[in-house]
Design an enzyme around this catalytic site. Structure first.
Site, PDB file in Angstrom:
ATOM      1  N   GLY A  31       0.825  -1.212   0.000  1.00 36.23           N
ATOM      2  CA  GLY A  31       0.000   0.000   0.000  1.00 36.23           C
ATOM      3  C   GLY A  31       0.850   1.249   0.000  1.00 36.23           C
ATOM      4  CG  ASN A  32       1.192   3.389  -2.791  1.00 37.35           C
ATOM      5  OD1 ASN A  32       0.268   4.000  -3.299  1.00 37.35           O
ATOM      6  ND2 ASN A  32       1.650   2.241  -3.284  1.00 37.35           N
ATOM      7  CB  SER A  74       4.838   4.849  -3.507  1.00 42.25           C
ATOM      8  OG  SER A  74       3.980   4.019  -4.243  1.00 42.25           O
ATOM      9  CB  SER A  75       6.322   1.721  -7.859  1.00 39.45           C
ATOM     10  OG  SER A  75       5.335   0.962  -7.198  1.00 39.45           O
ATOM     11  CD  GLU A  76       0.652   2.100  -8.703  1.00 40.60           C
ATOM     12  OE1 GLU A  76       0.637   3.008  -9.549  1.00 40.60           O
ATOM     13  OE2 GLU A  76       0.289   0.936  -8.940  1.00 40.60           O
ATOM     14  CG  HIS A  95      -2.729   2.024  -4.221  1.00 41.13           C
ATOM     15  ND1 HIS A  95      -3.735   1.403  -4.932  1.00 41.13           N
ATOM     16  CD2 HIS A  95      -1.618   1.276  -4.423  1.00 41.13           C
ATOM     17  CE1 HIS A  95      -3.248   0.335  -5.538  1.00 41.13           C
ATOM     18  NE2 HIS A  95      -1.960   0.228  -5.245  1.00 41.13           N
ATOM     19  CG  HIS A  97      -2.295  -4.342  -3.338  1.00 38.32           C
ATOM     20  ND1 HIS A  97      -1.134  -4.929  -3.784  1.00 38.32           N
ATOM     21  CD2 HIS A  97      -2.409  -3.174  -4.016  1.00 38.32           C
ATOM     22  CE1 HIS A  97      -0.552  -4.133  -4.681  1.00 38.32           C
ATOM     23  NE2 HIS A  97      -1.312  -3.056  -4.837  1.00 38.32           N
TER      24      HIS A  97
HETATM   25 ZN   LIG Z   1      -0.824  -1.335  -5.931  1.00 39.40          ZN
END
Ligand SMILES: [Zn+2]
Length: 215
Positions: A31-32, A74-76, A95, A97
């Protein structure tokens, strides 16, 4: 949140990250979280988890998508940045999962109005955006588009994203969506549950008022 200093924002975001883990919405580094700060945003770093998150490991990303040397965001991060660009009223993005959101999202379908609290998210349903590779521009755009009209969306074969005017509200909405997806999956064991009408959802919103009962 606009008057918050960077130091205060760092304390608030690190605390919020831990809260999301403690609610069971995030496991490992999946998550982020971010919050708007000035023209940019403060976001959890790539590889964050409950044990290593701290105030000084959060990454400040400016409006042009740049950050100082050191930890990567974060990669997002582009997804978060796009949501802030598209929706000036949004000050926090979560965000995750989380299990039940992922379970519904893996069927690539919107969460229907099976319960009146689905109306909390701003529409008659909670939309599920199409699958795209994590960190991609397409995924960022699809999520940002969905969050212009809803406070949360599911992400096909991936997870969910929620937003709000404060970190507390965005986290509460992420938690609420996880509960509703769990209840939908439970109800679905007896077949597709009855859906409320648009009129039912509109009547709920009118009674709840602008403060958004249920958040
Ligand atoms: Zn994700």
């Amino acid at each position: 949140m606009s008057g918050q200093s960077e130091k205060e924002a760092r304390v608030a975001l690190a605390d919020a990250y831990r809260r999301v883990v403690d609610l069971g919405l995030t496991e490992l580094s999946s998550g982020n979280l971010s919050m708007r700060l000035g023209d940019g945003m403060l976001i959890s770093p790539a590889g964050a988890d409950r044990d290593n998150i701290s105030e000084d490991r959060l990454v400040l990303v400016d409006r042009d998508g740049r950050w100082e040397n050191g930890l990567k965001p974060s990669s997002e991060w582009q997804l978060h940045a796009q949501v802030y660009r598209s929706n000036p009223r949004t000050s926090a993005v979560v965000h995750t999962h989380s299990d039940n959101c992922v379970a519904v999202a893996c069927h690539c379908r919107d969460l229907p109005p099976f319960h009146y609290l689905v109306g909390v998210f701003g529409g008659d349903n909670v939309p599920c955006v199409p699958y795209s590779t994590f960190g991609s521009d397409t995924l960022a755009k699809d999520v940002a588009d969905a969050l212009e009209t809803h406070y949360a969306c599911l992400m096909a074969n991936h997870g969910m994203t929620a937003c709000g005017p404060t970190l507390d509200i965005a986290i509460s909405l992420a938690h609420r969506l996880e509960i509703l997806c769990r209840q939908y999956l439970l109800a679905h064991r007896m077949g597709e549950p009855r859906h409320l009408s648009s009129e039912d959802i509109a009547a709920f919103k009118e009674r709840a008022g602008p403060t958004g009962y249920g958040r």
